[in-house]
Design an enzyme around this catalytic site. Sequence first.
Site, mmCIF file in Angstrom:
data_model
loop_
_atom_site.group_PDB
_atom_site.id
_atom_site.type_symbol
_atom_site.label_atom_id
_atom_site.label_comp_id
_atom_site.label_asym_id
_atom_site.label_seq_id
_atom_site.Cartn_x
_atom_site.Cartn_y
_atom_site.Cartn_z
ATOM 1 N N GLY A 30 0.817 -1.209 0.000
ATOM 2 C CA GLY A 30 0.000 0.000 0.000
ATOM 3 C C GLY A 30 0.849 1.257 0.000
ATOM 4 C CG HIS A 36 3.337 1.128 -5.562
ATOM 5 N ND1 HIS A 36 3.566 2.102 -4.609
ATOM 6 C CD2 HIS A 36 3.908 0.001 -5.084
ATOM 7 C CE1 HIS A 36 4.230 1.566 -3.605
ATOM 8 N NE2 HIS A 36 4.448 0.304 -3.861
ATOM 9 C CD GLN A 63 7.699 -7.212 4.088
ATOM 10 O OE1 GLN A 63 6.919 -7.978 3.537
ATOM 11 N NE2 GLN A 63 8.400 -6.315 3.410
ATOM 12 N N GLY A 149 9.528 -4.282 -8.428
ATOM 13 C CA GLY A 149 10.391 -3.167 -8.788
ATOM 14 C C GLY A 149 11.865 -3.522 -8.596
ATOM 15 C CD GLN A 155 10.817 -7.134 -2.009
ATOM 16 O OE1 GLN A 155 10.639 -6.975 -0.820
ATOM 17 N NE2 GLN A 155 10.107 -6.485 -2.902
ATOM 18 C CB SER A 187 10.830 4.925 -1.383
ATOM 19 O OG SER A 187 10.596 4.366 -0.117
ATOM 20 C CB SER A 188 5.924 3.910 0.873
ATOM 21 O OG SER A 188 5.531 3.089 -0.171
HETATM 22 O O1 PAF Z 1 8.217 -4.675 -1.732
HETATM 23 C C1 PAF Z 1 7.214 -4.737 -0.999
HETATM 24 O O2 PAF Z 1 6.348 -3.868 -0.990
HETATM 25 C C2 PAF Z 1 7.046 -5.927 -0.075
HETATM 26 O O3 PAF Z 1 8.263 -6.379 0.407
HETATM 27 C C3 PAF Z 1 6.241 -7.089 -0.701
HETATM 28 C C4 PAF Z 1 6.972 -7.683 -1.898
HETATM 29 C C5 PAF Z 1 4.867 -6.606 -1.120
HETATM 30 C C6 PAF Z 1 6.065 -8.212 0.318
HETATM 31 O O4 PAF Z 1 5.381 -7.767 1.443
#
Ligand code: PAF
Length: 280
Positions: A30, A36, A63, A149, A155, A187-188
């Site tokens: 979100g 996004h 996480q 991304g 990641q 970035s958020s």
């Molecule tokens: O990159 C993110 O926003 C998060 O790490 C993800 C991939 C949605 C997993 O929670």
Amino acid sequence: MTMWIARTKAELQTRLDTASRPVILVPTMGALHPGHSALINLARHHAGPDGTVLVSIFVNPIQFDKSADLDNYPRTEDADFEICQSHDADGIFLPEPSEMYFNDRSTTVSENLLSRLLCGAARTGHFDGVCTVVLKLFHLTRCDAAVFGEKDFQQLAIIQRMVRDLDLPVRIIPHPTVREPDGLAMSSRNRRLSSEQRADAPRILQALLAAAEKTSPPDILTSAREMIEASPLTKIDYLSLVDAETLQTTQHLSRPSILAAAVFYGDVRLIDHVRIAALS
Ligand code: PAF
């Protein structure tokens, strides 16, 4: 067509029973921004006009290594819906943590090599949390492909490794880092910067790009460090030159490399990286 919103796994399964393929997933937490939007657009491109673009919005508690970060994570549900709708998403999966995790859950997905480096070195369990939720989302959404991304290149590399190692039938579609006009990676977290910090933050990319012009690893690292630390607002968390495939620290430029940085502005931690081609 009206975009649907599924808040439970059961609602999601009902929606997916009639969804046309391919299903392309855009996993998010979100607080959506134009970065996004670009991921959703790419998902639509791959889905075609008749396929299904599904955005998941889930602030994944497992996480986060610090509960304050989880509490402070921006929640902007209504604005997120508008962005998804205006970028032609077909559906949103928006579960509560209690819908995703049993209180006594005891199964975690761990990638044990790439996860220990860079952002993983100081954030114990972070990538286990990412892998676990992403694997669950892949199963729950029955997606054919998922868009991630490149800004979070570690990641992305870990998810690609998980897909390879576990034979997951999901194609991973990377999207290049989306940047503000002054170069700051979207970035958020950027919305948590003060105006002074925000004005200074493009120095991260500028420092990485200038350093990438050097021809030896020590010069590259010194140059980037000096330029980032020239600001009194910054504190380097890590600055590393790594092999683009293995993510291991590299001392030579005979293979493609990545110069990566994580920099604190106050308590806001920003990451960015640039790719460095192999010297012939
Ligand atoms: O990159 C993110 O926003 C998060 O790490 C993800 C991939 C949605 C997993 O929670």
